[in-house]
Design a protein around this motif. Structure first.
Motif, PDB file in Angstrom:
ATOM      1  N   ALA A 128      -5.160   8.293  -7.787  1.00  0.00           N
ATOM      2  CA  ALA A 128      -6.208   8.029  -6.803  1.00  0.00           C
ATOM      3  C   ALA A 128      -6.554   6.552  -6.751  1.00  0.00           C
ATOM      4  O   ALA A 128      -6.743   5.976  -5.669  1.00  0.00           O
ATOM      5  CB  ALA A 128      -7.452   8.852  -7.147  1.00  0.00           C
ATOM      6  N   GLY A 129      -6.616   5.932  -7.932  1.00  0.00           N
ATOM      7  CA  GLY A 129      -6.925   4.508  -7.935  1.00  0.00           C
ATOM      8  C   GLY A 129      -5.844   3.691  -7.253  1.00  0.00           C
ATOM      9  O   GLY A 129      -6.112   2.750  -6.496  1.00  0.00           O
ATOM     10  N   ALA A 130      -4.588   4.038  -7.556  1.00  0.00           N
ATOM     11  CA  ALA A 130      -3.486   3.277  -6.939  1.00  0.00           C
ATOM     12  C   ALA A 130      -3.439   3.478  -5.438  1.00  0.00           C
ATOM     13  O   ALA A 130      -3.111   2.554  -4.691  1.00  0.00           O
ATOM     14  CB  ALA A 130      -2.158   3.705  -7.560  1.00  0.00           C
ATOM     15  N   LEU A 131      -3.786   4.685  -4.974  1.00  0.00           N
ATOM     16  CA  LEU A 131      -3.749   4.921  -3.533  1.00  0.00           C
ATOM     17  C   LEU A 131      -4.974   4.341  -2.831  1.00  0.00           C
ATOM     18  O   LEU A 131      -4.897   3.973  -1.658  1.00  0.00           O
ATOM     19  CB  LEU A 131      -3.674   6.432  -3.253  1.00  0.00           C
ATOM     20  N   GLY A 132      -6.097   4.260  -3.515  1.00  0.00           N
ATOM     21  CA  GLY A 132      -7.296   3.728  -2.874  1.00  0.00           C
ATOM     22  C   GLY A 132      -7.390   2.225  -2.929  1.00  0.00           C
ATOM     23  O   GLY A 132      -8.064   1.610  -2.083  1.00  0.00           O
ATOM     24  N   ALA A 133      -6.758   1.603  -3.912  1.00  0.00           N
ATOM     25  CA  ALA A 133      -6.876   0.145  -4.040  1.00  0.00           C
ATOM     26  C   ALA A 133      -6.390  -0.597  -2.807  1.00  0.00           C
ATOM     27  O   ALA A 133      -7.028  -1.574  -2.381  1.00  0.00           O
ATOM     28  CB  ALA A 133      -6.111  -0.315  -5.289  1.00  0.00           C
ATOM     29  N   PRO A 134      -5.267  -0.243  -2.158  1.00  0.00           N
ATOM     30  CA  PRO A 134      -4.838  -1.011  -0.982  1.00  0.00           C
ATOM     31  C   PRO A 134      -5.866  -1.020   0.144  1.00  0.00           C
ATOM     32  O   PRO A 134      -5.927  -1.996   0.903  1.00  0.00           O
ATOM     33  CB  PRO A 134      -3.545  -0.287  -0.554  1.00  0.00           C
ATOM     34  N   VAL A 135      -6.676   0.056   0.246  1.00  0.00           N
ATOM     35  CA  VAL A 135      -7.674   0.078   1.317  1.00  0.00           C
ATOM     36  C   VAL A 135      -8.705  -1.021   1.092  1.00  0.00           C
ATOM     37  O   VAL A 135      -9.077  -1.768   2.012  1.00  0.00           O
ATOM     38  CB  VAL A 135      -8.349   1.454   1.374  1.00  0.00           C
ATOM     39  N   LEU A 136      -9.175  -1.137  -0.167  1.00  0.00           N
ATOM     40  CA  LEU A 136     -10.139  -2.188  -0.473  1.00  0.00           C
ATOM     41  C   LEU A 136      -9.525  -3.580  -0.331  1.00  0.00           C
ATOM     42  O   LEU A 136     -10.172  -4.506   0.164  1.00  0.00           O
ATOM     43  CB  LEU A 136     -10.672  -1.977  -1.899  1.00  0.00           C
ATOM     44  N   LEU A 137      -8.301  -3.714  -0.772  1.00  0.00           N
ATOM     45  CA  LEU A 137      -7.654  -5.023  -0.678  1.00  0.00           C
ATOM     46  C   LEU A 137      -7.453  -5.446   0.772  1.00  0.00           C
ATOM     47  O   LEU A 137      -7.601  -6.629   1.110  1.00  0.00           O
ATOM     48  CB  LEU A 137      -6.297  -4.975  -1.397  1.00  0.00           C
ATOM     49  N   LEU A 138      -7.145  -4.500   1.625  1.00  0.00           N
ATOM     50  CA  LEU A 138      -6.974  -4.844   3.036  1.00  0.00           C
ATOM     51  C   LEU A 138      -8.292  -5.272   3.672  1.00  0.00           C
ATOM     52  O   LEU A 138      -8.323  -6.169   4.523  1.00  0.00           O
ATOM     53  CB  LEU A 138      -6.395  -3.645   3.796  1.00  0.00           C
ATOM     54  N   ARG A 139      -9.388  -4.643   3.260  1.00  0.00           N
ATOM     55  CA  ARG A 139     -10.688  -5.043   3.791  1.00  0.00           C
ATOM     56  C   ARG A 139     -11.057  -6.467   3.390  1.00  0.00           C
ATOM     57  O   ARG A 139     -11.756  -7.150   4.121  1.00  0.00           O
ATOM     58  CB  ARG A 139     -11.759  -4.070   3.314  1.00  0.00           C
ATOM     59  N   ARG A 140     -10.584  -6.887   2.230  1.00  0.00           N
ATOM     60  CA  ARG A 140     -10.870  -8.251   1.761  1.00  0.00           C
ATOM     61  C   ARG A 140      -9.849  -9.253   2.275  1.00  0.00           C
ATOM     62  O   ARG A 140      -9.872 -10.408   1.899  1.00  0.00           O
ATOM     63  CB  ARG A 140     -10.911  -8.280   0.237  1.00  0.00           C
ATOM     64  N   GLY A 141      -8.910  -8.800   3.111  1.00  0.00           N
ATOM     65  CA  GLY A 141      -7.940  -9.712   3.690  1.00  0.00           C
ATOM     66  C   GLY A 141      -6.754 -10.023   2.800  1.00  0.00           C
ATOM     67  O   GLY A 141      -6.017 -10.981   3.073  1.00  0.00           O
ATOM     68  N   LEU A 142      -6.545  -9.253   1.736  1.00  0.00           N
ATOM     69  CA  LEU A 142      -5.441  -9.496   0.801  1.00  0.00           C
ATOM     70  C   LEU A 142      -4.295  -8.547   1.147  1.00  0.00           C
ATOM     71  O   LEU A 142      -4.013  -7.570   0.440  1.00  0.00           O
ATOM     72  CB  LEU A 142      -5.913  -9.302  -0.638  1.00  0.00           C
ATOM     73  N   GLY A 143      -3.606  -8.825   2.257  1.00  0.00           N
ATOM     74  CA  GLY A 143      -2.569  -7.919   2.735  1.00  0.00           C
ATOM     75  C   GLY A 143      -1.350  -7.845   1.830  1.00  0.00           C
ATOM     76  O   GLY A 143      -0.815  -6.761   1.567  1.00  0.00           O
ATOM     77  N   ALA A 144      -0.881  -8.994   1.338  1.00  0.00           N
ATOM     78  CA  ALA A 144       0.307  -8.983   0.483  1.00  0.00           C
ATOM     79  C   ALA A 144       0.050  -8.230  -0.817  1.00  0.00           C
ATOM     80  O   ALA A 144       0.892  -7.474  -1.299  1.00  0.00           O
ATOM     81  CB  ALA A 144       0.745 -10.419   0.204  1.00  0.00           C
ATOM     82  N   THR A 145      -1.149  -8.450  -1.390  1.00  0.00           N
ATOM     83  CA  THR A 145      -1.485  -7.740  -2.627  1.00  0.00           C
ATOM     84  C   THR A 145      -1.579  -6.237  -2.373  1.00  0.00           C
ATOM     85  O   THR A 145      -1.145  -5.416  -3.195  1.00  0.00           O
ATOM     86  CB  THR A 145      -2.816  -8.270  -3.177  1.00  0.00           C
ATOM     87  N   ALA A 146      -2.123  -5.869  -1.232  1.00  0.00           N
ATOM     88  CA  ALA A 146      -2.214  -4.450  -0.889  1.00  0.00           C
ATOM     89  C   ALA A 146      -0.830  -3.822  -0.766  1.00  0.00           C
ATOM     90  O   ALA A 146      -0.619  -2.675  -1.186  1.00  0.00           O
ATOM     91  CB  ALA A 146      -2.994  -4.286   0.416  1.00  0.00           C
ATOM     92  N   GLU A 147       0.140  -4.559  -0.185  1.00  0.00           N
ATOM     93  CA  GLU A 147       1.493  -4.027  -0.083  1.00  0.00           C
ATOM     94  C   GLU A 147       2.084  -3.774  -1.468  1.00  0.00           C
ATOM     95  O   GLU A 147       2.728  -2.738  -1.705  1.00  0.00           O
ATOM     96  CB  GLU A 147       2.386  -5.007   0.696  1.00  0.00           C
ATOM     97  N   SER A 148       1.898  -4.692  -2.397  1.00  0.00           N
ATOM     98  CA  SER A 148       2.452  -4.514  -3.740  1.00  0.00           C
ATOM     99  C   SER A 148       1.814  -3.331  -4.455  1.00  0.00           C
ATOM    100  O   SER A 148       2.510  -2.501  -5.067  1.00  0.00           O
ATOM    101  CB  SER A 148       2.239  -5.798  -4.556  1.00  0.00           C
ATOM    102  N   VAL A 149       0.481  -3.205  -4.386  1.00  0.00           N
ATOM    103  CA  VAL A 149      -0.193  -2.093  -5.046  1.00  0.00           C
ATOM    104  C   VAL A 149       0.185  -0.776  -4.375  1.00  0.00           C
ATOM    105  O   VAL A 149       0.365   0.265  -5.043  1.00  0.00           O
ATOM    106  CB  VAL A 149      -1.715  -2.311  -5.014  1.00  0.00           C
ATOM    107  N   GLY A 150       0.366  -0.796  -3.044  1.00  0.00           N
ATOM    108  CA  GLY A 150       0.790   0.417  -2.350  1.00  0.00           C
ATOM    109  C   GLY A 150       2.167   0.880  -2.795  1.00  0.00           C
ATOM    110  O   GLY A 150       2.415   2.082  -2.923  1.00  0.00           O
ATOM    111  N   ALA A 151       3.090  -0.054  -3.003  1.00  0.00           N
ATOM    112  CA  ALA A 151       4.413   0.325  -3.492  1.00  0.00           C
ATOM    113  C   ALA A 151       4.326   0.982  -4.858  1.00  0.00           C
ATOM    114  O   ALA A 151       5.002   1.987  -5.138  1.00  0.00           O
ATOM    115  CB  ALA A 151       5.309  -0.920  -3.539  1.00  0.00           C
ATOM    116  N   VAL A 152       3.474   0.427  -5.737  1.00  0.00           N
ATOM    117  CA  VAL A 152       3.282   1.032  -7.059  1.00  0.00           C
ATOM    118  C   VAL A 152       2.683   2.430  -6.915  1.00  0.00           C
ATOM    119  O   VAL A 152       3.059   3.372  -7.629  1.00  0.00           O
ATOM    120  CB  VAL A 152       2.410   0.125  -7.936  1.00  0.00           C
ATOM    121  N   ALA A 153       1.774   2.582  -5.952  1.00  0.00           N
ATOM    122  CA  ALA A 153       1.151   3.896  -5.747  1.00  0.00           C
ATOM    123  C   ALA A 153       2.180   4.934  -5.316  1.00  0.00           C
ATOM    124  O   ALA A 153       2.158   6.089  -5.785  1.00  0.00           O
ATOM    125  CB  ALA A 153       0.035   3.777  -4.701  1.00  0.00           C
ATOM    126  N   LEU A 154       3.108   4.549  -4.434  1.00  0.00           N
ATOM    127  CA  LEU A 154       4.151   5.488  -4.024  1.00  0.00           C
ATOM    128  C   LEU A 154       5.029   5.876  -5.198  1.00  0.00           C
ATOM    129  O   LEU A 154       5.425   7.043  -5.345  1.00  0.00           O
ATOM    130  CB  LEU A 154       5.000   4.878  -2.906  1.00  0.00           C
TER     131      LEU A 154
END
Length: 823
Positions: A128-154
């Motif tokens: 849940a944390g790995a899947l929810g983290a990209p949403v917060l990161l995208l809101r803060r404008g950290l798109g590249a970081t969100a992509e990396s965390v999303g890959a780990v979540a998958l």
């Protein structure tokens, strides 16, 4: 306008000002580039705001829209540790990899140490944390970081599925669980990607996971190969739908790739099952699978770009041919399977007439039909070639007698096919190409390019099919000869009709006529009357074709072939009269004699030159026949000299034919003396030489421009040549002395009178006499010398020649010029 400089000082000042302006301009461009880089970095991080108060750097170049002048942005140093998005991506990728490795290690090694509750907490919390983290990161404008965390979540969801099977459901079937898990993951990833929206990886990953549920489920259920093939095909169809409906480029590319792999897998399974089927019922199911593959291919490329649509049309057509042909070929022997597939390929042609089908797809389907036709022709081509070359076995037994059928002649070489399938394939392919040619001409297209190639291919296939059919059907010997001759006549008629037949088809018809004529000629050599009849008719056909042809190549070829046919008739006449090879040679010379007479009458270079080429070949054949008998060889050489002299009557042939006639007469004299066993040829040659040289002297007095080779060459050669031949077998000293003295006198005369022929003939003879006299002494010297002396002397000679190479070259040029000025 800047005035032109009038002095070096002014020009130097102008250059200095230009360089200062260029430096200033460069600084402005660098500042603008730095500002744009900063803007791009801020945009990729999300929530983009123009840096430095939204103003570009000062000194921005004019003419740029929406680039107001303001304070310059500070330049970012090149190679800064934190200044580029590349470094950020590297850090994010490394971080994601480390998290993935940690997750894998935890799942494999530390999972068993936790209880059920702990496992549940870990699974729920981490995922849940790995899947929810990209949403917060995208809101803060950290798109590249969100992509990396999303890959780990998958990746964590995949590990969760594996851990669930290993710990909770260990009894479940592996393939079945994998099918269920891949389906759940595909659905979950698709929902997650749609829900988050701005992540690029979940949706393509969902497409990849969606390629496995049906296939693994069919495997787990123990389905047959056909069931697995249908699972692959349905999966490919689903991927095509996704690729056609989803606008995201990454999703479409992944879906097209998956569709191609699964479609190819289903197609291969269908092909394998179709080929191995033993009956129509067994082949029906694979046939339906292949037709389904064709339907999927067509639906995939129906609205695709041109290149993709053509490719899809090709593969769909081939799949349909394989499916239908696989059912029909089970009802015929294997030798006729090629015919079945060829007919199925031909059935694709009407698709091109269906207006509803897109034009590129229609072109691809026609390409599939052409491909099937080409493969079918290539499959039977070796058997057809062996059949056409089979009658060559008759050369080992000429005039052995009329066979019962043409297959008997080809069977001697083991070259005829087991069935009529080979000529049928060739004829069907010829009909298809002829239909293509007719349709293109009917549409008003020019008879060139592919149109002409289609016509030429049809002509070539028919020309090959007819002789093969005669042998395969074991047609009667006389009927086969008649059909071959009629085919030659038709092909020659098509070859000369260049205004109504494309050049490619006309040229193909000409060479096919030559090939069929060779086949008919080989068949005719089995029977004596047939030889005269067939080659006589071929002589007439080629002569008429040459008279009517308007192209130089066709006219020259048919003229030469006419002479060859006449040569065969003359040789056959000698064999019928039982003259033997040497006497037959004299009879063969009637052919070049007729050509010489015809050349004196026609005198058209376009006609005479090919005829003379054929006559020269006939003369060589005559010399080959007479080579075993010295007397007849001398006679043939003399007759060839007469023909060359008759040719020299024509002014345009006089120089070359005159020299040839002189050489032939001299050679005939030498051969006659040798064959007669004459040991003192001078008694016969000297009177001829005296008379010939006297005639040459009179010729030079009446015509000072006449060459010395024409005036004195034949007379000197008649004596010098036979004397040289007798010299090498004469152990006495008189002949070398007399011949050397005579050669010296001739050489001096040529040098004094500036006559080229006496100088070269006498000098050459003198050199050979000297070599003959010195040869024993030289051999004794070489025997006495040590072995190393020979290569040493050769090396010294080469060094001397190399050191004086330029001088020797100048001497050789002066000698050449001097000889060229002689008559």
């Amino acid at each position: 306008m800047t005035p032109l400089p009038s002095s070096p000082a002014e020009e130097l000042a102008l250059l200095e000002r230009e360089l200062i302006w260029l430096n200033t301009r460069r600084v402005q461009l660098l500042r603008r580039r730095s500002w744009l880089k900063a803007a791009l970095r801020a945009q990729s991080a999300g929530g983009w705001q123009p840096p430095h108060g939204g103003q570009p750097p000062q000194g921005a170049p004019g003419g740029w829209a929406h680039a107001p002048a303001a304070h310059p942005a500070p330049a970012v140093p090149s190679g800064s540790a934190t200044g580029g998005p590349g470094a950020q991506h590297v850090l994010l990728i490394l971080g994601g990899l480390l998290l993935a490795v940690a997750a894998i290690a935890f799942t494999l090694f530390s999972w068993g140490e936790l209880g059920i509750a702990g496992r549940s907490v870990v699974l729920a919390g981490v995922t849940a944390g790995a899947l929810g983290a990209p949403v917060l990161l995208l809101r803060r404008g950290l798109g590249a970081t969100a992509e990396s965390v999303g890959a780990v979540a998958l990746l964590l969801t995949v590990l969760d599925a594996y851990a669930l099977h290993a710990a909770v459901l260990p009894e479940a079937d592996g393939a079945g669980y994998a099918a269920f898990a891949s389906g759940v993951l595909a659905a979950g990833w698709a929902a997650y990607g749609v829900g988050v929206g701005r992540l690029r990886l979940p949706l393509p990953a969902a497409v990849v996971a969606g390629q496995f549920p049906l296939v693994l489920g069919a495997w787990a259920a123990g389905g047959s190969a056909l069931v697995i093939g249908w699972a692959l095909l349905v999966t490919a169809a689903g991927s095509v739908v996704v690729a056609a409906r989803v606008p995201v480029l990454a999703v479409r590319a992944t879906a097209w790739s998956g569709a191609g792999v699964t479609w190819a897998g289903g197609l291969l399974i269908g092909l394998g099952e179709s080929v191995s089927a033993s009956g129509p019922l067994d082949a029906a199911a694979p046939g339906v699978l292949l037709l389904g593959a064709a339907a999927v291919a067509l639906s995939a490329v129906w609205r695709a770009p041109q290149e993709m649509a053509v490719t899809g049309g090709v593969v769909a057509g081939l799949a349909a041919v394989a499916g239908v042909g696989g059912v029909l070929r089970t009802e015929v022997p294997w030798s006729w399977a090629v015919v079945v597939y060829l007919v199925c390929g031909a059935a694709l042609a009407p698709v091109a007439r269906i207006a509803v089908v897109p034009r590129p797809v229609r072109g691809g389907v026609l390409g599939a039909a052409a491909g099937v036709t080409g493969v079918a022709v290539l499959a039977v081509l070796p058997s057809a070639a062996a059949t056409l070359l089979g009658p060559a076995a008759v050369l080992t037994g000429l005039w052995a007698g009329a066979p019962d059928g043409t297959r008997e002649l080809a069977a001697g070489a083991g070259a005829w096919p087991d069935a009529l399938s080979v000529p049928v394939v060739l004829l069907v392919a010829a009909v298809l190409l002829g239909a293509v040619y007719a349709s293109l001409v009917q549409e008003g297209r020019e008879p060139a390019g592919w149109t002409g190639a289609a016509g030429a291919g049809a002509v070539g296939l028919v020309s090959a099919a007819v002789p093969v059919l005669l042998v395969s059907a074991d047609v009667a010997y006389a009927a086969a000869l008649v059909v071959d001759l009629l085919l030659v006549a038709g092909l020659l008629a098509a070859a000369v009709a260049v205004r109504r037949v494309p050049a490619a088809a006309g040229g193909t018809a000409l060479w096919c006529a030559v090939a069929v004529a060779a086949h008919a000629g080989l068949l005719a050599l089995a029977v004596e009357p047939a030889t005269y009849a067939v080659f006589g008719l071929l002589l007439v056909l080629f002569a008429v074709s040459a008279a009517r042809s308007r192209e130089a190549v066709a006219r020259s070829l048919t003229l030469v072939l006419s002479v060859v046919c006449a040569l065969v008739v003359a040789s056959a006449a000698g064999a019928s009269l039982e003259l033997g090879a040497p006497r037959t040679a004299v009879l063969v010379l009637a052919v070049p004699a007729a050509v010489v007479v015809l050349g004196l009458w026609v005198r058209t270079p376009a006609v005479v030159v090919p005829l003379e080429a054929g006559a020269g070949f006939a003369a060589l054949v005559a010399l080959g026949l007479a080579v075993t008998d010295g007397a007849y060889l001398s006679l043939v050489l003399a007759l060839c000299g007469v023909l060359a002299a008759a040719t020299a009557v024509r002014p345009e042939r006089r120089p070359g034919a005159g020299y040839l006639a002189a050489g032939l007469f001299a050679t005939a004299t030498w051969v006659r003396l040798v064959s007669a066993g004459v040991t003192h040829p001078e008694a016969y040659t000297l009177p001829v030489s005296v008379i010939a040289c006297a005639v040459g002297l009179l010729r030079r007095r009446t015509d000072p421009e006449a060459s010395s080779w024409t005036a004195y060459g034949p007379g000197l050669g008649v004596t010098l040549g036979p004397s040289l031949l007798a010299l090498w077998s004469d152990p006495h000293w008189q002949r070398p002395l007399l011949l050397g003295a005579a050669a010296l006198a001739v050489t001096v005369t040529g040098a004094v009178r500036r006559l080229q022929a006496p100088l070269l003939l006498g000098g050459g003879t003198l050199a050979l006499v000297a070599l003959h006299e010195l040869a024993p002494h030289v051999a004794q010297v070489f025997d006495a010398l040590p072995r190393w002396s020979v290569p040493a002397l050769a090396g010294l000679l080469l060094l001397a020649l190399g050191a004086t190479y330029e001088q020797r070259l100048r001497d050789a040029r002066r000698l050449r010029d001097h000889l060229g000025r002689m008559r």
